[in-house]
Design a protein around this motif. Structure first.
Motif, short mmCIF file in Angstrom:
data_model
loop_
_atom_site.label_atom_id
_atom_site.label_comp_id
_atom_site.label_asym_id
_atom_site.label_seq_id
_atom_site.Cartn_x
_atom_site.Cartn_y
_atom_site.Cartn_z
N ASP A 59 36.98 38.56 -22.35
CA ASP A 59 37.76 37.51 -21.68
C ASP A 59 37.74 37.68 -20.17
O ASP A 59 37.61 36.71 -19.42
CB ASP A 59 39.20 37.50 -22.18
CG ASP A 59 39.35 37.02 -23.61
OD1 ASP A 59 38.39 36.41 -24.14
OD2 ASP A 59 40.41 37.27 -24.21
N ALA A 60 37.88 38.90 -19.71
CA ALA A 60 37.87 39.17 -18.27
C ALA A 60 36.53 38.77 -17.66
O ALA A 60 36.48 38.17 -16.58
CB ALA A 60 38.16 40.65 -18.00
N GLU A 61 35.44 39.07 -18.35
CA GLU A 61 34.11 38.70 -17.86
C GLU A 61 33.97 37.18 -17.83
O GLU A 61 33.47 36.61 -16.86
CB GLU A 61 33.03 39.32 -18.75
CG GLU A 61 31.61 39.00 -18.32
CD GLU A 61 31.23 39.54 -16.96
OE1 GLU A 61 30.35 38.92 -16.32
OE2 GLU A 61 31.80 40.55 -16.50
N ARG A 62 34.43 36.51 -18.87
CA ARG A 62 34.31 35.06 -18.96
C ARG A 62 35.15 34.37 -17.89
O ARG A 62 34.76 33.33 -17.35
CB ARG A 62 34.77 34.62 -20.36
CG ARG A 62 34.70 33.13 -20.61
CD ARG A 62 35.07 32.79 -22.06
NE ARG A 62 36.30 33.37 -22.54
CZ ARG A 62 37.52 32.89 -22.31
NH1 ARG A 62 37.68 31.80 -21.61
NH2 ARG A 62 38.58 33.49 -22.82
N GLU B 26 37.35 32.35 -12.42
CA GLU B 26 38.42 31.35 -12.50
C GLU B 26 39.37 31.49 -11.32
O GLU B 26 39.78 32.59 -10.95
CB GLU B 26 39.18 31.55 -13.81
CG GLU B 26 40.27 30.52 -14.01
CD GLU B 26 41.03 30.73 -15.31
OE1 GLU B 26 41.24 29.75 -16.01
OE2 GLU B 26 41.39 31.88 -15.60
N ASP B 27 39.69 30.35 -10.72
CA ASP B 27 40.63 30.33 -9.60
C ASP B 27 41.88 29.59 -10.04
O ASP B 27 41.92 28.36 -10.01
CB ASP B 27 39.99 29.65 -8.39
CG ASP B 27 40.90 29.65 -7.17
OD1 ASP B 27 42.00 30.24 -7.24
OD2 ASP B 27 40.51 29.05 -6.16
N VAL B 28 42.90 30.33 -10.45
CA VAL B 28 44.13 29.70 -10.93
C VAL B 28 44.87 28.96 -9.82
O VAL B 28 45.65 28.05 -10.09
CB VAL B 28 45.06 30.71 -11.64
CG1 VAL B 28 44.44 31.23 -12.90
CG2 VAL B 28 45.46 31.82 -10.72
#
Length: 65
Positions: A49-52, A56-58
């Protein structure tokens, strides 16, 4: 539940010796190893999940509330 017994190989004994903390019994070491094995699938999912989500920019997403 019945007792679980096994005859450790020389390699098993080496691993147990190196993995044991001072004052820890072989049973304690094996208990800890079983808990780590149980935790491993969760840890693998966490890394996947961390790699995926690494890009991502929340902050770019709208507020949920």
């Amino acid at each position: 539940m019945s007792s679980i017994r096994f005859r450790p190989t020389a390699e098993d004994e080496r691993i147990l010796r190196e993995a044991s903390r001072p004052g820890e019994s072989t049973s304690d070491t094996l208990h800890q190893a079983l808990r780590l094995l149980d935790h491993e699938p969760w840890l693998e999912q966490f890394h996947a999940d961390a790699e995926r989500l690494k890009d991502e920019d929340v902050n770019a997403e709208p507020e949920a509330w």
